[in-house]
Enzyme design. Structure first.
Site, PDB file in Angstrom:
ATOM      1  NE  ARG A   1      48.487   9.109 -13.719  1.00 60.54           N
ATOM      2  CZ  ARG A   1      48.398   9.184 -15.028  1.00 60.54           C
ATOM      3  NH1 ARG A   1      48.881  10.234 -15.667  1.00 60.54           N
ATOM      4  NH2 ARG A   1      47.846   8.203 -15.723  1.00 60.54           N
TER       5      ARG A   1
ATOM      6  CE  LYS B   1      34.667   0.876 -32.886  1.00 63.52           C
ATOM      7  NZ  LYS B   1      35.302   1.679 -33.959  1.00 63.52           N
TER       8      LYS B   1
ATOM      9  N   GLY C   1      41.387   3.023 -17.521  1.00 64.60           N
ATOM     10  CA  GLY C   1      40.671   4.243 -17.181  1.00 64.60           C
ATOM     11  C   GLY C   1      39.181   4.065 -17.001  1.00 64.60           C
TER      12      GLY C   1
ATOM     13  N   GLY D   1      47.750   2.245 -20.605  1.00 63.93           N
ATOM     14  CA  GLY D   1      48.438   1.482 -21.645  1.00 63.93           C
ATOM     15  C   GLY D   1      49.280   0.356 -21.101  1.00 63.93           C
TER      16      GLY D   1
END
Length: 399
Positions: free
Chosen positions: A41, A198, A356, A379
């Site tokens: 980063r 999921k 990720g 996110g």
């Protein structure tokens, strides 16, 4: 592409010599023994910070670190400053909040300073006016270069873009251009690979994508729920049987939108989830025994999916096809990722990936550098795939 952009970039910022530019970066890096253990980063921040400094700006870097509740010495950005200086190849001063105003006033054109953790103010995450005011007082212009924090309406990500002239940094610009190429104004046919354990975690992604893509490839444990909705017995496989009706509704929405959903017709199964188990076998999806679990997509299905990608012009990828962390259940993900990388290299496919697990899987396949763009935003990337408005991006669009 610049003509259709809804945001301004560093190309639009004008003369910056001697002007104080607040640059929001994502410096929330992993640490070990008080040192940065992965500077990915930090390196991503270099193009924007170096360009502004080279153009004579006084650069003040804003970033968060961890989730402090007020000033927390263990979550200070002070140890990040020397690591950032190392990747920039130039000095980086550190300013704590008490001395930030005086420290900023003492900086000269071309200087770079890292300001203490924005989350030391509880009002940062509440986008509070008094915190926006405190941040804005330090600068003349605002640059947001942190797409990974753009899904949060915080003082340093959204509030400042409404208070100061606002621009996208080079990293933000590249991310937004890539996302536009993937789902905003893509070349069709478009394929999406969505994997993961999921269905419940990616319901909104799937609902959004069926109306935007031509081919939806579902992998991972999620695929088992969709197989169950088609009447397939999946044995001991991870499966959300309570979401079968939801899966059926997604099938119906896809059919109405003329989106083809691809599920595996051969699978790799085992009686236990372990590396290279003795019970490992590949079978037709209708031949899974009651004591077996599906852990990867089979080679025939991978070959068929590769043929699908060869007909497409755009690919967006989020999530692995199997339990890729455990060999040999990474085989399908690696094989299809290498096909996508080869198609990208020959110029027939625009490939954008994010999340990720996805980045880890592409690195494992050795092709992360061969995709058109790989987003490290977790996110924010997922919310973008859900079709949500990201406050940090919207604020740049309105600036």
């Amino acid at each position: 592409m610049a003509s259709v952009r809804s945001f301004r970039t560093l190309d639009d910022i004008g003369e910056v010599t001697g002007r104080r530019v607040l640059v929001r970066e994502d410096l929330n890096v992993p640490m070990a023994d008080g040192r940065v253990s992965d500077d990915t980063r930090l390196r991503a921040a270099v193009p924007t910070l170096a360009e502004l400094a080279d153009r004579g700006a006084i650069v003040l870097v804003l970033a968060h670190f961890g989730r402090p509740k007020g000033p927390t010495p263990d979550l200070s950005l002070a140890p990040i400053a020397p690591a950032l200086a190392a990747v920039l190849g130039r000095p980086v001063r550190f300013l704590d909040w008490e001395g930030a105003a005086a420290g900023a006033a003492a900086l000269q054109p071309g200087d770079i300073a890292l300001v203490e953790n924005t989350r030391f103010f509880p009002g940062e995450e509440k986008n509070a006016d008094e915190v926006i005011d405190r941040f804005a007082a330090l600068g003349d212009l605002y640059v947001n270069d942190a797409f990974s924090a753009a899904h949060r309406a915080h003082a340093s990500t959204e509030g400042l873009a409404r208070r100061l002239p606002a621009f996208a940094g080079r990293q933000m610009e590249a991310e937004l251009d890539a996302l536009d190429a993937a789902l905003g104004t893509p070349q069709h046919p478009v394929a999406a690979v969505v994997g993961g354990a999921k269905v419940s975690t990616k319901l909104d992604v799937l609902r959004h994508l069926v109306g935007r893509v031509d081919h939806l490839i579902i992998g991972g444990g999620m695929a088992n729920t969709f197989l169950a909705a088609r009447g397939v017995a999946v044995g001991k496989s991870l499966c959300e049987h309570d979401l079968v009706a939801t899966a059926e509704a997604i099938f119906e929405a896809a059919e109405a939108a003329r989106c083809t959903i691809h599920l595996p017709y051969d699978v790799v199964v085992a009686k236990e989830f372990a590396a290279n188990p003795p019970s490992l076998r590949t079978c037709n999806v209708h031949e899974v025994a009651a004591d077996e679990m599906i852990l990867d997509i089979g080679p025939a299905a991978v070959e068929a999916l590769a043929d699908v990608l060869k007909t497409c012009r755009t690919l967006v990828w989020n999530g692995p096809l199997g339990a890729f962390e455990t060999p040999p259940f990474d085989a399908a993900t690696v094989a299809l990722a290498r096909t996508a990388a080869a198609l990208t290299a020959e110029g027939s496919l625009v490939s954008v990936a994010g999340g990720g697990d996805t980045v880890a899987a592409l690195n494992q396949a050795g092709v992360a550098g061969s995709f058109s763009f790989v987003s490290t935003a977790g996110g924010a990337f997922l919310e973008w795939m859900e079709g949500r408005t990201l406050p940090g991006v919207a604020a740049l669009s309105h600036a």
